[in-house]
Design an enzyme around this catalytic site. Structure first.
Site, PDB file in Angstrom:
ATOM      1  N   TYR A   1      50.768  38.146-101.845  1.00 25.17           N
ATOM      2  CA  TYR A   1      51.358  36.806-101.812  1.00 25.17           C
ATOM      3  C   TYR A   1      51.854  36.475-100.404  1.00 25.17           C
ATOM      4  O   TYR A   1      51.530  35.412 -99.856  1.00 25.17           O
ATOM      5  CB  TYR A   1      52.516  36.710-102.805  1.00 25.17           C
ATOM      6  CG  TYR A   1      53.327  35.445-102.642  1.00 25.17           C
ATOM      7  CD1 TYR A   1      52.813  34.213-103.034  1.00 25.17           C
ATOM      8  CD2 TYR A   1      54.599  35.478-102.059  1.00 25.17           C
ATOM      9  CE1 TYR A   1      53.548  33.046-102.863  1.00 25.17           C
ATOM     10  CE2 TYR A   1      55.329  34.312-101.895  1.00 25.17           C
ATOM     11  CZ  TYR A   1      54.803  33.100-102.293  1.00 25.17           C
ATOM     12  OH  TYR A   1      55.524  31.941-102.111  1.00 25.17           O
ATOM     13  N   HIS A   2      52.637  37.372 -99.812  1.00 25.25           N
ATOM     14  CA  HIS A   2      53.145  37.114 -98.467  1.00 25.25           C
ATOM     15  C   HIS A   2      52.002  36.994 -97.458  1.00 25.25           C
ATOM     16  O   HIS A   2      52.074  36.191 -96.528  1.00 25.25           O
ATOM     17  CB  HIS A   2      54.115  38.218 -98.048  1.00 25.25           C
ATOM     18  CG  HIS A   2      55.428  38.157 -98.756  1.00 25.25           C
ATOM     19  ND1 HIS A   2      56.390  37.219 -98.458  1.00 25.25           N
ATOM     20  CD2 HIS A   2      55.941  38.909 -99.770  1.00 25.25           C
ATOM     21  CE1 HIS A   2      57.443  37.397 -99.249  1.00 25.25           C
ATOM     22  NE2 HIS A   2      57.194  38.414-100.054  1.00 25.25           N
TER      23      HIS A   2
END
Length: 278
Positions: free
Chosen positions: A146-147
């Site tokens: 996600y990051h």
């Protein structure tokens, strides 16, 4: 401020829904796009033009842009909001899911930009608003993919801003903090599914609880805060390149800038409760 033609993706809920309503209330012509058209009937009742669009399907995105140009003759603002959070230990997340995360959060947004830019360049004006996250500047446990998508969209936005300056097109990054949407529940469910029963299980459960437990409600701002921030950016003659808003966004980004990597790791482990996991 003249009426602008605006496309908002991910408009069926959360930040996208609040943004479409806010911009429409300001007198703009707003197109709200999402896969779940049945969840946008109230937007249509409010005067928002509803579009069915899947940002993982090129033909769907092309059709949406073509519809807007055919009906309005222009597209002034693109708000790339559609996205989701898929958490899990890097060792556990299947590469298919990792690719899907990038397909939605990065490649879909960039493809829409590609489709919108010829029309903006022709008018030598326009605004691209990319919704990243404070997660595009910081890192949290079990959120590598996600990051990665949010860091990528931040970097792409910076490069794009310089490329488009000669054409009078602005690129704005919105970095939400903790926001009260479906995001946390989806991320926590995926985390438990992916890493809840293996060697990362104790970390996964603690992290999931930090996302969705009762205490998390006090760490979330309403999505209207982000909608108002986007509205300010759209209204500004010379918008900022970045706006951080929502619970803890500014102080957390500042801490990441201030602290060393390991010191920030410690802050995140304590904040999420992982410092108690052996």
């Amino acid at each position: 401020m003249p009426d602008q033609v605006i496309l908002v993706t991910g408009a069926s809920s959360g930040i996208g829904e609040a943004t479409a309503l806010r911009l429409s209330q300001m007198g703009h012509t707003v197109y709200g796009a999402a896969r779940r058209v049945e969840r946008m009937r109230h937007l249509a009742d409010s005067g928002i033009r509803v579009l069915a669009m899947d940002i993982t399907q090129d033909a769907s995105m092309q059709a949406a842009i073509e519809t807007i140009i055919a009906q309005e003759g222009r597209l002034d603002v693109l708000v790339n909001n559609a996205g989701y959070g898929s958490y899990g230990a890097l060792e556990d997340v299947p590469m298919e899911e990792a690719r899907a995360q990038f397909e939605v959060n990065v490649f879909g947004a960039v493809r829409l930009i590609q489709l919108a830019l010829p029309h903006m360049r022709a008018r030598r004006s326009g605004t691209i608003v990319n919704i990243t996250s404070m997660g595009g500047k910081i890192h949290t446990p079990l959120g590598g993919w996600y990051h990665g998508t949010k860091f990528a969209l931040e970097a792409i936005s910076d490069c794009l801003r310089m490329e488009l300056r000669p054409f009078g097109i602005d690129v704005v990054v919105i970095e939400p903090g903790g926001i009260r949407t479906e995001w946390a529940g989806i991320a926590a469910d995926q985390l438990r599914k992916t890493s809840g029963h293996g060697p990362y299980g104790p970390q996964a459960e603690v992290m999931a609880q930090s996302m969705t437990g009762e205490a998390s409600l006090g760490r979330q701002s309403p999505p209207q805060i982000i909608a108002d921030t986007i509205a300010r950016a759209v209204k500004a003659r010379h918008p900022k390149t970045r706006y951080a808003a929502g619970f803890a966004a500014r102080p957390t980004i500042f801490l990441r800038w201030l602290l060393s990597d390991r010191a920030f790791d410690g802050v995140m482990r304590r904040a999420t409760g992982l410092s108690k996991v052996a």
